[in-house]
Design an enzyme around this catalytic site. Structure first.
Site, PDB file in Angstrom:
ATOM      1  CG  ASP A  44      -1.731  -1.176   1.484  1.00 17.04           C
ATOM      2  OD1 ASP A  44      -1.336  -2.256   1.022  1.00 17.04           O
ATOM      3  OD2 ASP A  44      -2.778  -1.067   2.135  1.00 17.04           O
ATOM      4  CD  GLU A  78      -5.328  -9.804  -0.461  1.00 14.71           C
ATOM      5  OE1 GLU A  78      -6.263  -9.668   0.347  1.00 14.71           O
ATOM      6  OE2 GLU A  78      -4.140  -9.477  -0.205  1.00 14.71           O
ATOM      7  CD  GLN A 130      -7.024  -5.561  -3.631  1.00 18.49           C
ATOM      8  OE1 GLN A 130      -7.299  -6.436  -2.810  1.00 18.49           O
ATOM      9  NE2 GLN A 130      -6.083  -4.658  -3.432  1.00 18.49           N
TER      10      GLN A 130
HETATM   11  C1  BGC Z   1      -5.839  -5.880   0.302  1.00 11.79           C
HETATM   12  C2  BGC Z   1      -4.360  -5.754   0.082  1.00 11.79           C
HETATM   13  C3  BGC Z   1      -3.822  -4.710   1.031  1.00 11.79           C
HETATM   14  C4  BGC Z   1      -4.214  -5.020   2.479  1.00 11.79           C
HETATM   15  C5  BGC Z   1      -3.826  -3.916   3.436  1.00 11.79           C
HETATM   16  C6  BGC Z   1      -6.132  -6.218   1.754  1.00 11.79           C
HETATM   17  O1  BGC Z   1      -7.505  -6.278   1.972  1.00 11.79           O
HETATM   18  O2  BGC Z   1      -6.382  -6.906  -0.516  1.00 11.79           O
HETATM   19  O3  BGC Z   1      -4.095  -5.365  -1.240  1.00 11.79           O
HETATM   20  O4  BGC Z   1      -2.435  -4.673   0.942  1.00 11.79           O
HETATM   21  O5  BGC Z   1      -5.615  -5.160   2.558  1.00 11.79           O
HETATM   22  O6  BGC Z   1      -4.440  -2.719   3.089  1.00 11.79           O
END
Ligand code: BGC
Length: 767
Positions: free
Chosen positions: A358, A486, A599
């Site tokens: 992030d 994810e 996402q």
């Molecule tokens: C997201 C990741 C992110 C993490 C922390 C997760 O829900 O899928 O991309 O790095 O949250 O924000």
């Protein structure tokens, strides 16, 4: 959609008392100053549901990993952001009745987060069991000028009676993280000291021996005049306090001022930190609440003068962006290069760790444009300093080069879900992309010679060892990965990962050519140090030439991964309200089998490698993927909003902007209670500056392509580009650029070049 807060440009106001939703309000009302932070908890007792949360930057606990089925390669621990001593506590007894907001009658209640000046205020009326009524007004702030200091003013006024009031300001170190894996308490008491008017509580963590020393001092006034009171001292295990009794008369206010300091052995030697905490709190006490507050508030005003985004004609949108900027600056100010930006900042415990991809993918652009470039550089150097750990991490997985962790506090991986720890390797490309982005924005190419090239080389090595060559197709594949989305695990050839891996190798070559030409001595020194050979580079070249990219030919869009089109192709509109959010309503296997996207994934690539794709390609991919995206990661709507602006879908961009900017305020994903989504807040900022503002850096030049949502009459933002501080204002067909600081320079607006004079302004009409 339920609205939790009143529309207000500068304040977040909770009107009425909501003990059942207290966690949501606590998260939103969090305060922080880069050094420490606290959720919007109450000073007085509250035995209802809530999370008492006080966090100190960089102080963490390596909690022993807990998983159902241990897999080789898992990290030993998961780093927990540590919940530290509660320093705001002030218990209240009226006559003999203990005030507990979960039990005492609360007649009216208002909790206000003031973003302009950075404080939290509560105003409420309580009625005791003997029908005595009291107005209470509490203000607290965590100084952004002296970040080790906090102050509280606690004022109570009897309305219809006289009463005996007992305050107990205290420090409580008996704290347990809610997310502790084995219900273990992580803090041990090291020492304490309590006398009348002062107390200190010094705690030490198990395992890593972080020490945090908290001191308090207080004074009490009746109608602004110091008064005498009867005082006793309280001392228990991990607890110190003073008990102060006063007689209060009808309509005369009594105010307790509590001053707090928090020091740690991250900043001082172990033997000095108690003295430092005492010195700092004495300084705060002597300065007094009003003066401390004044300088804090004026520092916030300066911050807003430099970084505010102003939106005319849409209070909700205005409130949203200020809320995001406010929390970002509460979390990270770049003053300490050892720190980073955790997804929840100081507002909750979920996620742990402080550094995810992030930071590079979302937060870096915000700090690049709104702060001194050194701050963005510090974020890069943070990763440079973790390079050896990233190499060890790759080695542990039997790979070469460097694999940066998905989650970390100190460079070591601490995430322990196999599909993320081992497979979400796209994070590595974000680290390289951040180097590219930083150099492109600042023009600081020397960074490549000093630090960047080593990181790029080791990451390139990782990609070269992670690809698989398929001789039948004469293509390189990247198997068994999780992309940014994810909701797909262990897939082959995630388009984004393959694209970024190959881009990464190409960029490393660009840097090699640059260094060979401009810094030959340093280049040969580095190739020696890194043992970089021609055959190795030939392999990189071969991978670039033969990388495989999944593609849906019939639609001419990139395929998210091999086999994505085997899934039943549905759209979010086909789901019922009770399905959403999917991650709270569907079993995991059902999510994995579905086509729904958590996402930005393909779109993340379209954003990063923006100038490689034409508008038609962006449109086709947006049209295909957007209807399938549930945006259950906070990082998603901002990215979609940016692309929507770019392809001219302004209404959609606006809808997604509201979603990203009000994600926590409107509790879109039903998870605000866990804490705020701090890292995606930088994405919200991008959805205005990169999205509606259309800002890009092209050929070393700042380029803008602004548009404006229908509901807005005007908006403006300020950015710092290579020492030029400029304000960009956009109205219907007019863009005005005012240079507030810096020498004459050129900007590209709607495809034409213009010169902005020093301290001058130009106006451009959209044709
Ligand atoms: C997201 C990741 C992110 C993490 C922390 C997760 O829900 O899928 O991309 O790095 O949250 O924000």
């Amino acid at each position: 959609m339920k609205k939790y807060f009143k529309k207000d440009e500068w304040n977040i106001v909770e009107e009425g008392f909501h003990p059942d939703e207290n966690r949501i309000y606590e998260s939103v009302m969090s305060l922080g100053n880069g050094h420490m932070g606290i959720r919007g908890n109450f000073e007085e007792r509250f035995t209802g549901d809530g999370l008492q949360g006080t966090y100190i930057a960089g102080v963490y606990y390596p909690d022993k990993t807990k998983v159902g089925w241990w897999k080789n390669g898992y990290p030993e621990y998961f780093a927990k952001v540590l919940n530290a001593a509660n320093f705001i506590g002030i218990d209240l007894i009226i006559d003999d009745e203990v005030i507990d907001l979960a039990k005492t009658k609360v007649k009216s209640f208002k909790r206000i987060l003031n973003m302009k000046n950075g404080y939290l205020k509560r105003k409420f009326t309580i009625t005791t069991s003997s029908n005595k009524e009291f107005n209470v007004e509490v203000v607290r702030f965590l100084s952004i000028v002296d970040t080790e200091l906090a102050a509280i003013s606690y004022k109570i006024t009897p309305i219809n009676c006289n009463a005996s009031i007992t305050f107990t300001p205290y420090l409580d170190g008996d704290i347990c993280n809610e997310d502790s894996n084995y219900n273990e308490k992580f803090w041990l008491e090291l020492q304490k000291n309590v006398e009348k008017y002062n107390a200190n509580l010094t705690m030490k963590t198990k395992k890593l021996n972080f020490i945090a020393s908290t001191s308090m001092k207080w004074c009490i006034h009746e109608e602004n005049i110091p008064i005498n009171s009867s005082i006793s001292v309280l001392e228990n295990e991990k607890f110190v306090g003073n008990k102060i009794s006063v007689s209060a008369e009808e309509n005369k206010s009594i105010t307790l001022y509590k001053y707090i300091s928090v020091t740690t052995n991250r900043d001082y030697d172990d033997e000095d930190i108690v003295n430092k905490a005492n010195e700092r709190v004495k300084y705060a006490y002597e300065k007094g609440f009003e003066s401390l507050f004044k300088e804090h508030a004026s520092a916030w005003e300066t911050r807003w003068n430099n970084n505010d985004i102003v939106i005319k004609g849409d209070v909700e949108a205005q409130q949203g962006i200020r809320f995001n900027i406010f929390h970002l600056y509460q979390t990270y100010n770049g003053m300490d290069s050892r720190l980073n930006i955790g997804p929840k900042g100081f507002t909750g415990e979920k996620y742990g760790g402080s550094t995810y991809w992030d930071t590079e993918a979302y937060c870096l652009p915000f700090y690049l444009s709104t702060a001194n470039h050194q701050i963005a550089k510090n974020l890069l150097i943070y990763r440079y300093n973790h390079l050896e750990k990233a190499k060890e991490n790759a080695q542990k997985l039997g790979l070469k080069g460097a694999l940066y962790p998905m989650v970390t506090m100190n460079g070591e991986e601490c995430h322990n879900e196999w599909e993320i720890t081992f497979e979400e390797i796209h994070r590595n490309a974000a680290i390289s992309y951040a180097i590219y982005n930083y150099v492109k924005y600042t023009g600081d190419k020397k960074y490549l010679a000093d630090y960047g090239f080593e990181v790029l080389t080791e990451i390139s090595r990782f990609w070269a060892s992670r690809v698989t060559f398929n001789p039948y197709k004469n293509k390189y594949m990247i198997l068994g990965v999780t992309g940014p989305n994810e909701y797909e695990n262990n897939v082959n050839n995630n388009w984004y990962t393959n694209t970024m891996a190959s881009w990464n190798l190409e960029y490393t070559f660009d840097v090699i050519f640059y260094l060979q030409k401009e810094h030959p001595t340093r280049f040969y020194e580095l190739t020696d140090k890194l043992n970089l050979s021609d055959p190795e580079m030939c392999k990189w070249k071969d991978i670039i030439d033969k990388m495989y990219y999944p593609h849906i030919d019939s639609l001419d869009v990139f395929e998210q991964q091999d086999g994505y089109m085997d899934k039943e192709q549905l759209s979010v509109k086909d789901l019922s309200e009770t399905d959403l959010p999917l991650n709270q309503n569907w079993s995991w296997d059902k999510i994995l089998r579905s086509c729904f996207i958590k996402q930005a994934d393909v779109l993340q690539g379209l954003f990063f490698l923006n100038d490689r794709f034409d508008l038609e390609t962006k449109k086709r991919n947006f049209d295909f993927y957007e209807p399938k995206t549930v945006h259950e990661s906070s990082l998603s709507p901002c990215l979609y909003s940016i692309i929507a602006s770019e392809i001219g879908y302004i209404d959609k961009a606006y809808e997604l902007y509201l979603r990203t900017s009000r994600l926590d305020l409107d509790n879109y994903n039903n998870d605000t209670e866990d804490g705020l989504h701090i890292t995606s807040m930088a994405g919200t900022w991008m959805s205005i500056v990169y999205g509606f503002g259309g800002m890009r850096i092209k050929d070393d030049m700042l380029s803008l392509n602004p548009c404006i949502p229908n509901v807005w009459s005007k908006y403006s933002f300020r950015i710092n580009f290579r020492g030029h501080l400029i304000k960009v204002s956009v109205e219907n067909n007019i863009v005005a650029i005012e240079q507030q600081n810096g020498s004459e320079f050129n900007v590209n607006i709607y495809g034409e070049n213009y010169t902005i004079p020093s301290k001058g302004e130009i106006t451009v009409y959209k044709r």
